[in-house]
Design a protein around this motif. Structure first.
Motif, PDB file in Angstrom:
ATOM      1  N   UNK A 121       0.836  -1.202   0.000  1.00 12.09           N
ATOM      2  CA  UNK A 121       0.000   0.000   0.000  1.00 12.09           C
ATOM      3  C   UNK A 121       0.871   1.253   0.000  1.00 12.09           C
ATOM      4  N   UNK A 122       0.546   2.185  -0.883  1.00 13.48           N
ATOM      5  CA  UNK A 122       1.344   3.408  -1.040  1.00 13.48           C
ATOM      6  C   UNK A 122       0.551   4.665  -0.665  1.00 13.48           C
ATOM      7  N   UNK A 123      -0.776   4.646  -0.877  1.00 13.15           N
ATOM      8  CA  UNK A 123      -1.537   5.876  -0.675  1.00 13.15           C
ATOM      9  C   UNK A 123      -3.002   5.576  -0.373  1.00 13.15           C
ATOM     10  N   UNK A 124      -3.629   6.538   0.271  1.00 11.82           N
ATOM     11  CA  UNK A 124      -5.078   6.529   0.502  1.00 11.82           C
ATOM     12  C   UNK A 124      -5.657   7.734  -0.245  1.00 11.82           C
ATOM     13  N   UNK A 125      -6.636   7.472  -1.078  1.00 10.05           N
ATOM     14  CA  UNK A 125      -7.287   8.545  -1.827  1.00 10.05           C
ATOM     15  C   UNK A 125      -8.636   8.819  -1.174  1.00 10.05           C
ATOM     16  N   UNK A 126      -8.788  10.004  -0.637  1.00 11.78           N
ATOM     17  CA  UNK A 126      -9.991  10.400   0.091  1.00 11.78           C
ATOM     18  C   UNK A 126     -10.894  11.188  -0.847  1.00 11.78           C
ATOM     19  N   UNK A 127     -12.163  10.797  -0.956  1.00 15.97           N
ATOM     20  CA  UNK A 127     -13.122  11.514  -1.800  1.00 15.97           C
ATOM     21  C   UNK A 127     -14.187  12.139  -0.902  1.00 15.97           C
ATOM     22  N   UNK A 128     -14.258  13.466  -0.917  1.00 13.60           N
ATOM     23  CA  UNK A 128     -15.245  14.193  -0.111  1.00 13.60           C
ATOM     24  C   UNK A 128     -16.535  14.325  -0.923  1.00 13.60           C
ATOM     25  N   UNK A 129     -17.400  13.320  -0.828  1.00 12.58           N
ATOM     26  CA  UNK A 129     -18.591  13.294  -1.669  1.00 12.58           C
ATOM     27  C   UNK A 129     -19.545  14.427  -1.323  1.00 12.58           C
ATOM     28  N   UNK A 130     -20.023  15.109  -2.355  1.00 12.40           N
ATOM     29  CA  UNK A 130     -20.984  16.210  -2.234  1.00 12.40           C
ATOM     30  C   UNK A 130     -20.426  17.366  -1.411  1.00 12.40           C
ATOM     31  N   UNK A 131     -19.108  17.429  -1.283  1.00 14.50           N
ATOM     32  CA  UNK A 131     -18.508  18.498  -0.499  1.00 14.50           C
ATOM     33  C   UNK A 131     -18.617  18.286   0.994  1.00 14.50           C
ATOM     34  N   UNK A 132     -19.004  17.086   1.428  1.00 15.29           N
ATOM     35  CA  UNK A 132     -19.090  16.756   2.849  1.00 15.29           C
ATOM     36  C   UNK A 132     -17.802  16.037   3.243  1.00 15.29           C
ATOM     37  N   UNK A 133     -17.180  16.493   4.309  1.00  7.15           N
ATOM     38  CA  UNK A 133     -15.854  16.001   4.686  1.00  7.15           C
ATOM     39  C   UNK A 133     -15.847  14.564   5.165  1.00  7.15           C
ATOM     40  N   UNK A 134     -14.824  13.825   4.750  1.00  4.32           N
ATOM     41  CA  UNK A 134     -14.532  12.529   5.351  1.00  4.32           C
ATOM     42  C   UNK A 134     -13.946  12.753   6.748  1.00  4.32           C
ATOM     43  N   UNK A 135     -13.830  11.695   7.512  1.00  2.00           N
ATOM     44  CA  UNK A 135     -13.270  11.795   8.869  1.00  2.00           C
ATOM     45  C   UNK A 135     -11.744  11.878   8.780  1.00  2.00           C
ATOM     46  N   UNK A 136     -11.257  13.092   8.540  1.00  5.88           N
ATOM     47  CA  UNK A 136      -9.848  13.281   8.216  1.00  5.88           C
ATOM     48  C   UNK A 136      -8.911  13.008   9.387  1.00  5.88           C
TER      49      UNK A 136
END
Length: 384
Positions: A121-136
């Motif tokens: 594993x090299x990276x995690x790609x976070x997608x903030x759907x509808x402009x709502x934040x993921x649990x960063x």
């Protein structure tokens, strides 16, 4: 009356600024308007360095290069996302490992990430759907523990926040879209935000086709040449001029969109007095539909940016019925992503991913419906 799903907003200054860019005599990119836009994002959101790109897809491809993604590397990302999120890393030879969405909204389920991490594993790609934040906080903690890159796909995330931090300011790299369907648009267009200072110089080189041209124009080198791989990622000054006209109206655009989002929410809220404004025929449609809706995501609780308003139906047939009635009334409503792990490409190239069960992602693919939301929409009568 016909209501489209989206209508790109125009401030009225776009053509004037494009003409100004032409008069300045530099329209190939990285001129006056490019600098204005990049500076705007850096100052407003605290990004270390910003580079305009031709699209969010370009920004993602730059991110994959900057993270030195190689054949055989694994990259974790949600299945419920646009194909560009995956393509940028597949182009570098990566294996995509899909994570399911949360049960309460379409963002990736951060509790499932760690079990998917392997030595490759090299990276995690976070997608903030509808402009709502993921649990960063949780995601960044996992990434730090396992020494992984975090790339925020904030294509829909302009002017959204997570615990007072702008989306795009927390990952090592972040990517934004200015496609005509976004809150702020330039037809096509994107932005790469670089938050790790160690990546800035190389990002400029990749952006300038693999040359140190940016350093040359700052007087840091006597001449520029080919020093790395890269591509023509930077957009024309005409695109940047168009975008600048939009950025000047950012606050008024956001105010209108939030107002429309709130009006939708009130109409679909249980027991809402707003339903009283509807004629009996529309009340009947709304009441019937509401029985089949599981929830509407309250983006205001997470400082969302009113990028979209969506409904989640209990089953696909309910969505199809409601969408058909909307279309008959002259209103275009549309569903969204299809789970990437169920795609033909995943079946061919990642069969172990195709066979996985990601029930929440599939549920959003089958049951989520987006309603029209654009700047001029409030001018339409409330009853309609």
């Amino acid at each position: 009356m016909k209501i489209p799903f989206n209508k790109p907003y125009l401030s009225g200054k776009e053509l004037r600024y494009i003409e100004e860019a032409v008069r300045l005599g530099k329209i190939s990119g990285n001129g006056e308007f490019t600098q204005r836009c990049q500076s705007f994002f850096e100052k407003r959101y605290g990004f270390k360095k910003c580079l305009l790109t031709n699209s969010c897809t370009d920004a993602l491809e730059m991110a994959a290069l900057l993270c030195d993604i190689q054949a055989g590397d694994e990259v974790i990302m949600p299945s419920f996302t646009f194909v560009s999120t995956a393509n940028a890393f597949v182009l570098r030879g990566a294996k995509i490992v899909f994570v399911d969405s949360r049960s309460d909204h379409p963002n990736m389920d951060e509790s499932l990430i760690e079990e998917l991490i392997s030595p490759k594993t090299k990276a995690i790609i976070v997608v903030h759907y509808a402009g709502v934040a993921c649990e960063m906080d949780k995601i960044m903690s996992i990434a730090t523990k396992h020494k992984l890159w975090v790339i925020e796909d904030a294509a829909q995330g302009i002017e959204s926040y997570y615990k007072e931090k702008a989306l795009g300011s927390m990952g090592h790299l972040s990517c934004f879209s200015f496609h005509e369907t976004k809150n702020i648009q330039s037809g096509e267009g994107g932005l790469l935000a670089i938050n790790d200072p160690a990546l800035i110089r190389r990002a400029e080189i990749l952006w300038e086709k693999g040359t140190d041209r940016a350093a040359f124009f700052r007087g840091e080198v006597a001449k520029y040449g080919w020093v790395d791989i890269g591509s023509s990622f930077l957009p024309s000054e005409l695109t940047a001029a168009f975008l600048w006209a939009q950025l000047e109206e950012l606050e008024s655009i956001q105010s209108r969109r939030m107002s429309t989002w709130e009006a939708y929410f009130q109409l679909f809220s249980e027991g809402s007095t707003a339903n009283e404004i509807l004629s009996s025929s529309y009340q009947k449609i709304l009441i019937e539909a509401s029985k089949n809706i599981e929830f509407t995501w309250q983006c205001r609780e997470h400082k969302g940016n009113a990028h979209m308003f969506y409904l989640l139906f209990k089953q696909e047939s309910d969505r199809t019925k409601f969408s058909g009635r909307m279309k008959s009334a002259g209103v275009l409503s549309v569903f969204h992503y299809q789970s990437l792990h169920k795609s033909d490409y995943a079946k061919k190239c990642f069969p172990n991913q195709y066979d996985r069960q990601l029930p929440n992602s599939d549920r959003y693919s089958d049951c989520l419906l987006r309603l029209p939301l654009f700047y001029e929409l409030p001018e339409v009568s409330a009853e309609y």
